[in-house]
Every structure is written in C-alpha cells, then in structure tokens.
Scaffold this active site. Structure first.
Site, PDB file in Angstrom:
ATOM      1  N   VAL A  15      19.951 -24.995  60.392  1.00  0.00           N
ATOM      2  CA  VAL A  15      20.330 -25.614  61.682  1.00  0.00           C
ATOM      3  C   VAL A  15      21.732 -25.156  62.089  1.00  0.00           C
ATOM      4  CG1 VAL A  15      20.832 -27.795  62.882  1.00  0.00           C
ATOM      5  CG2 VAL A  15      18.848 -27.641  61.376  1.00  0.00           C
ATOM      6  N   THR A 121      19.494 -34.958  61.235  1.00  0.00           N
ATOM      7  CA  THR A 121      18.647 -36.122  61.520  1.00  0.00           C
ATOM      8  C   THR A 121      19.074 -37.272  60.618  1.00  0.00           C
ATOM      9  OG1 THR A 121      16.871 -34.620  62.077  1.00  0.00           O
ATOM     10  CG2 THR A 121      16.253 -36.908  61.669  1.00  0.00           C
ATOM     11  N   GLU A 149      18.685 -32.064  66.938  1.00  0.00           N
ATOM     12  CA  GLU A 149      18.061 -30.747  67.150  1.00  0.00           C
ATOM     13  C   GLU A 149      16.550 -30.908  67.171  1.00  0.00           C
ATOM     14  OE1 GLU A 149      16.243 -29.126  64.668  1.00  0.00           O
ATOM     15  OE2 GLU A 149      16.713 -30.355  62.910  1.00  0.00           O
ATOM     16  N   GLU A 153      11.271 -24.080  62.712  1.00  0.00           N
ATOM     17  CA  GLU A 153      11.519 -22.849  61.966  1.00  0.00           C
ATOM     18  C   GLU A 153      10.615 -21.734  62.474  1.00  0.00           C
ATOM     19  OE1 GLU A 153      11.604 -23.235  57.713  1.00  0.00           O
ATOM     20  OE2 GLU A 153      12.573 -25.178  57.903  1.00  0.00           O
ATOM     21  N   PHE A 247       0.164 -29.331  69.023  1.00  0.00           N
ATOM     22  CA  PHE A 247       0.160 -30.025  67.731  1.00  0.00           C
ATOM     23  C   PHE A 247      -1.138 -30.771  67.515  1.00  0.00           C
ATOM     24  CE2 PHE A 247       4.037 -29.529  65.288  1.00  0.00           C
ATOM     25  CZ  PHE A 247       4.596 -28.563  66.085  1.00  0.00           C
ATOM     26  N   ALA A 250      -6.279 -28.703  63.502  1.00  0.00           N
ATOM     27  CA  ALA A 250      -6.642 -29.245  62.190  1.00  0.00           C
ATOM     28  C   ALA A 250      -6.333 -28.214  61.115  1.00  0.00           C
ATOM     29  CB  ALA A 250      -8.127 -29.591  62.176  1.00  0.00           C
ATOM     30  N   GLY A 251      -6.076 -28.696  59.911  1.00  0.00           N
ATOM     31  CA  GLY A 251      -5.760 -27.761  58.830  1.00  0.00           C
ATOM     32  C   GLY A 251      -5.636 -28.477  57.499  1.00  0.00           C
ATOM     33  N   CYS A 258      11.105 -31.095  57.570  1.00  0.00           N
ATOM     34  CA  CYS A 258      11.417 -32.190  58.505  1.00  0.00           C
ATOM     35  C   CYS A 258      10.376 -33.291  58.543  1.00  0.00           C
ATOM     36  CB  CYS A 258      11.578 -31.640  59.919  1.00  0.00           C
ATOM     37  SG  CYS A 258      13.036 -30.641  60.089  1.00  0.00           S
ATOM     38  N   LYS A 318       4.430 -22.684  56.940  1.00  0.00           N
ATOM     39  CA  LYS A 318       3.811 -22.185  58.167  1.00  0.00           C
ATOM     40  C   LYS A 318       4.205 -20.708  58.270  1.00  0.00           C
ATOM     41  CE  LYS A 318       7.517 -23.230  61.390  1.00  0.00           C
ATOM     42  NZ  LYS A 318       7.880 -23.874  62.640  1.00  0.00           N
TER      43      LYS A 318
HETATM   44  C1  UDX Z   1       9.447 -29.539  63.060  1.00  0.00           C
HETATM   45  C2  UDX Z   1       9.547 -29.900  64.553  1.00  0.00           C
HETATM   46  O1  UDX Z   1       8.588 -29.142  65.297  1.00  0.00           O
HETATM   47  C3  UDX Z   1      10.948 -29.661  65.058  1.00  0.00           C
HETATM   48  O2  UDX Z   1      11.055 -30.068  66.410  1.00  0.00           O
HETATM   49  C4  UDX Z   1      11.913 -30.473  64.199  1.00  0.00           C
HETATM   50  O3  UDX Z   1      13.197 -30.414  64.627  1.00  0.00           O
HETATM   51  C5  UDX Z   1      11.780 -30.045  62.748  1.00  0.00           C
HETATM   52  O4  UDX Z   1      10.422 -30.245  62.327  1.00  0.00           O
HETATM   53  P1  UDX Z   1       9.151 -27.319  61.642  1.00  0.00           P
HETATM   54  O5  UDX Z   1       9.200 -28.202  60.435  1.00  0.00           O
HETATM   55  O6  UDX Z   1       9.939 -26.068  61.626  1.00  0.00           O
HETATM   56  O7  UDX Z   1       9.621 -28.128  62.936  1.00  0.00           O
HETATM   57  O8  UDX Z   1       7.625 -26.882  61.849  1.00  0.00           O
HETATM   58  P2  UDX Z   1       6.462 -27.126  62.879  1.00  0.00           P
HETATM   59  O9  UDX Z   1       6.171 -25.892  63.608  1.00  0.00           O
HETATM   60  O10 UDX Z   1       6.696 -28.322  63.685  1.00  0.00           O
HETATM   61  O11 UDX Z   1       5.216 -27.368  61.893  1.00  0.00           O
HETATM   62  C6  UDX Z   1       5.232 -28.441  60.937  1.00  0.00           C
HETATM   63  C7  UDX Z   1       3.956 -28.451  60.111  1.00  0.00           C
HETATM   64  O12 UDX Z   1       2.856 -28.906  60.875  1.00  0.00           O
HETATM   65  C8  UDX Z   1       3.547 -27.094  59.551  1.00  0.00           C
HETATM   66  O13 UDX Z   1       3.155 -27.263  58.203  1.00  0.00           O
HETATM   67  C9  UDX Z   1       2.368 -26.684  60.401  1.00  0.00           C
HETATM   68  O14 UDX Z   1       1.468 -25.855  59.733  1.00  0.00           O
HETATM   69  C10 UDX Z   1       1.752 -28.036  60.706  1.00  0.00           C
HETATM   70  N1  UDX Z   1       0.970 -28.074  61.947  1.00  0.00           N
HETATM   71  C11 UDX Z   1       1.584 -27.882  63.146  1.00  0.00           C
HETATM   72  C12 UDX Z   1      -0.392 -28.357  61.894  1.00  0.00           C
HETATM   73  O15 UDX Z   1      -0.972 -28.565  60.809  1.00  0.00           O
HETATM   74  N2  UDX Z   1      -1.087 -28.452  63.070  1.00  0.00           N
HETATM   75  C13 UDX Z   1      -0.507 -28.270  64.278  1.00  0.00           C
HETATM   76  O16 UDX Z   1      -1.206 -28.385  65.283  1.00  0.00           O
HETATM   77  C14 UDX Z   1       0.876 -27.967  64.320  1.00  0.00           C
END
Ligand code: UDX
Length: 445
Positions: A15, A121, A149, A153, A247, A250-251, A258, A318
């Site tokens: 960050v 946070t 923020e 990532e 968002f 499914a997975g 975070c 991810k």
């Molecule tokens: C997240 C928030 O998006 C960001 O705004 C915050 O400040 C920090 O946390 P980040 O942890 O980098 O960011 O990843 P993000 O892209 O949000 O994905 C989080 C997780 O959710 C990943 O494991 C991803 O695979 C999963 N995911 C995301 C799903 O399983 N399905 C989705 O539809 C979206």
C-alpha cells in the site's frame, strides 16, 4: 496536475509503495520510510520486493521525486503523512495495531501543522484513540484524516489513479481539504464524512464484497445439486442493475491479505460492541468450506486420495500477484497432503516452497501434471486456459480436471478426453474418467 506538496509515507509495503509512487506521479515530493534496512536498500537500488504490474515503471519514472529512508525524522518536512503499515489479525481476530502505534511513536516533531492520514485498515474508533494520544503528547498541530485505500493487488496503480471514490473522514474540514487537494488531477466522487464513518466504509465494503462471493459460491453449490449452471445464473442475476455483475464469480473461495482480515475485524468489532454479526460468521464459514469441497470432488472420482498424485495449478490467491497470504491453494494443498496424496504445484510467480514443504513445486504446467491422477485449477492464470490439451492428457496418469475457477469450457474439456468438475456446473458422473489408463506416468514422480 496538483500543486506539489511534500508527502511522507510510513511503510514501504504494497500500500505504501503504490500510494507513494502514485502521489509522485501526480507531482508531489515523496519520502517513504520503513524500518527494514534490506527493503530500503533494495528500493534505493531500484528493486521492488514483490510483483505488482505497472508499479516498477511508476517508481522508475518518478525516481527523482521519491526518497526511501529508515529515518523517521526525514518525514518532518512533510505536509501530509500517510500511515500505510500492516494491521494483521491477532489471535482473537481483532486488528493488531502495534505497527500503527510504532509509527505514531516515531512521528517527527514539526514546527508547523501536519496532517496525519490513516490508509491502513483499522477498527472503527481508532481515529478517536489516535487523536487522544496525539493530544496527550502535546501534538496539537497534527490533524487527522481517515482516507482508506480501496486498492486491489494486481491493479493497484490503476485503482489509485482511477478510483470509484475518495473517502475522507476528518475531525476538521480543513484537514480533509488538504488531503483532497493532493488528489487533484484524479476524477472521482468524494465522500466527506466523519472519521468513524470513513473507517466503517472500508470495513463494510470489503465485508460486502466477501459476502457477494460467499453468496454466489453457495448458489453454485446448490446449482450442482439441482442441475443448474452457476455461470448462467450469475450472469442472469448480475444483469439486474440493482445487483450488478461484479464480484459474483463462483470459485474455490476468496483469499488475500484483506478480505479474511477485514471480515474478521468487522465481526469482532461488532462482537466487542455487543452485536453478534451473524451474517459475517456465515460468510467466513462458507468460504472455509468452499476451499475444502475440492477434496470431495476429487474423491468422487478417485476414491481415497492416499497415494494419488494431484497437480495444484495456481498458488497465488488470485492472478497477477505473487501474494500467498490466505491463498485457497494453501488450504487445498495442505488438505491433500493430510489425506496422503502427493502434491505437485505450479505457479508462474508465487513461490510456496517454504509454506508447503511436503509438496513439489514444478517449473511448468506440463511438469506439474506429469503422472497426476487429477489437476486442480486454483488460480485463474491465463496460462491455464489451454489446459485441456493433448499434451496434458498424455502426461497425466488419469485425465481428470477440477476447475476451481470455471475457466475451461466443460463441453470442450470433455470432448478433449477429460473428466471435468467445475464449480456449480453440471459435473461428470462418477466413474466417468474417459478410458482411464492405468499406466506408468511418463515422468517419474
Ligand atoms: C481486496 C479489495 O478488492 C480491495 O478493494 C481492498 O482494498 C483489499 O482487498 P485484493 O485482496 O487485492 O483486494 O483482491 P480482490 O481482487 O478483491 O480478490 C479477493 C479474492 O476474492 C481473491 O481470492 C479472488 O480470487 C476472490 N474473488 C474475487 C472471487 O472468488 N470471486 C469474485 O467474483 C471476485
């Protein structure tokens, strides 16, 4: 471009460096301070200690405007000081604020007004506690703003430069104005509010994003039982403008540094304040179970996993990051090892060798699937879109793919000679492994 100001940053983590680099890009003079000497040396030499697209270029382009230091006194000249240190969960699930307090202890004494900005946070109420601590130390010329923020990532620079909104929670409106001015040049709605509400916006946003994912994962699990396809369901639901498509994939569950931390912190904060946040308890539990469902899918086809070889494809939580924090891959691989399976892993950038000591990390997808009884897609790296190939089928001992991110087309994958299990999609019936060849793998295990 904004009027150039002096910006100080506590914390040269992800960050802090995205924030520092982007403020330099906006024309400000930036000093980034960290307590780890090797990290500061590496940054001075132009090395970024983690993988983040666009950030090396931003830091390089603005080299002349960014300084890295171990000395907190060098932040004394800053107009605005950002706290960008980690706030990991403690054993109780509360946020550990010790890094924040350490940074505050080292706040330089400036002879003019400085604005302290919390990017990390933190629990709701932290701003009040910090302000009281500053006053107790006679630091009355330090303003305080909560400016959380919302950077993800892999897209940190883009998220900083094109935010959905800027949230500024302040005790004094003039402090919020100073911080808002730093962002001039960036187009975004500004939410000006009190400090507690700003702190809550961050926690609520991450909790709701996690809730959406756990929700669609539960829908997926029901889809599997009733013969529906979650991909079509998510599309059909997400086109409702009140719900939206984001968002909603499914997975194998959400991970990263975070979501887990912030959802637990909000649940804990509610509990500490006398409110049992039932929904979030379920959101967390659903996510834990979702990772483990992969094991049952494998057992459906392979029976007991003892002695079986499983390729775990994708380790980072991810794509486009090498971050393994709270990555579903770690839980899945550890469960497989506990069941007695041999685990071969692959990831283009993440290195899990010290976290998964019992697994073999391979240099290529083809190497990872060699002799495997099944391949599990855990992270949707683009390289895995071509997984259902002749080479992979020939390299595997049994052609079974568990697609934990629904990246493959089920029909094409089956047509290519694989048994296919996705998430929330019609699955291959038991014992459907096509022409399961019980032969020796080509590459020794
Ligand atoms: C997240 C928030 O998006 C960001 O705004 C915050 O400040 C920090 O946390 P980040 O942890 O980098 O960011 O990843 P993000 O892209 O949000 O994905 C989080 C997780 O959710 C990943 O494991 C991803 O695979 C999963 N995911 C995301 C799903 O399983 N399905 C989705 O539809 C979206």
């Amino acid at each position: 471009m904004a009027d150039s100001r002096a910006v100080g940053i506590f914390g040269a983590g992800w960050v802090g460096l995205v924030t520092g680099g982007c403020f330099a890009e906006l024309g400000h003079e930036v000093v980034v301070r960290d307590i780890v000497p090797e990290r500061i040396e590496a940054l001075r030499a132009g090395h970024l200690p983690f993988h983040e697209p666009d950030l090396p270029e931003v830091l390089e382009r603005n080299r002349g405007r960014i300084r890295y230091t171990l000395d907190a006194d060098e932040l004394g000249e800053a107009d605005v000081l950002f706290i960008c240190v980690q706030t990991p969960p403690t054993y109780s699930g509360d946020a550990d604020l010790s890094y924040v307090w350490n940074a505050l202890d080292e706040l330089p004494r400036a002879n003019r007004r400085q604005v302290l900005v919390m990017k990390s946070t933190v629990p709701v109420g932290t701003g009040d506690t910090v302000r009281a601590a500053l006053e107790a130390r006679g630091l009355n010329n330090v303003g305080y703003v909560s400016n959380p923020e919302f950077l993800a990532e892999g897209t940190g620079v883009r998220d900083f430069m094109n935010p959905d909104r800027l949230v500024l929670g302040a005790f004094a409106p003039e402090d919020a104005a100073v911080v808002e001015a730093l962002y001039s040049g960036i187009e975004a709605p500004v939410v000006r509010t009190d400090v507690a509400s700003a702190e809550m916006i961050k926690l609520a946003a991450n909790a709701f994003l996690s809730t959406r994912i756990s929700f669609i994962n539960e829908i997926a699990n029901v889809c599997e039982l009733v013969g529906a396809d979650v991909e079509d369901v998510a599309k059909g639901v997400g086109l409702d403008h009140r719900l939206g498509p984001h968002f909603f994939r499914a997975g194998v569950g959400w991970g990263g540094s975070c979501f887990g931390k912030d959802v637990s912190a909000l649940k804990q904060l509610a509990g500490n304040s006398g409110y049992h946040f039932q929904l979030l308890a379920a959101v967390i539990e659903v996510n834990e179970l979702q990772k483990r469902r992969v094991i049952a899918k494998l057992e459906k086809h392979l029976g007991k996993l003892r002695g079986k070889t499983i390729a775990v494809l994708g380790l980072a939580f991810k794509p486009n990051t090498d971050d393994l924090r709270d990555a579903p891959s770690l839980v899945i691989a550890s469960r497989l090892l506990a069941e007695g399976a041999s685990v071969r892993t692959w990831d283009p950038v993440a290195d899990a060798r010290d976290r998964l000591r019992g697994a073999l990390q391979c240099g290529s997808v083809l190497d990872a699937v060699a002799g495997a009884d099944a391949a599990v897609i855990v992270t949707e790296w683009p390289e895995l879109r071509g997984l259902a190939s002749k080479e992979v089928r020939e390299a595997m001992a049994r052609p079974l793919i568990v697609d934990g991110r629904n990246v493959l087309d089920p029909e094409e994958t089956r047509a290519a000679g694989f048994a296919y299990e996705g998430i929330g999609r019609g699955s291959s019936p038991f014992a459907s492994l096509p022409e399961t060849p019980e032969r020796e793998p080509k590459v020794p295990r």
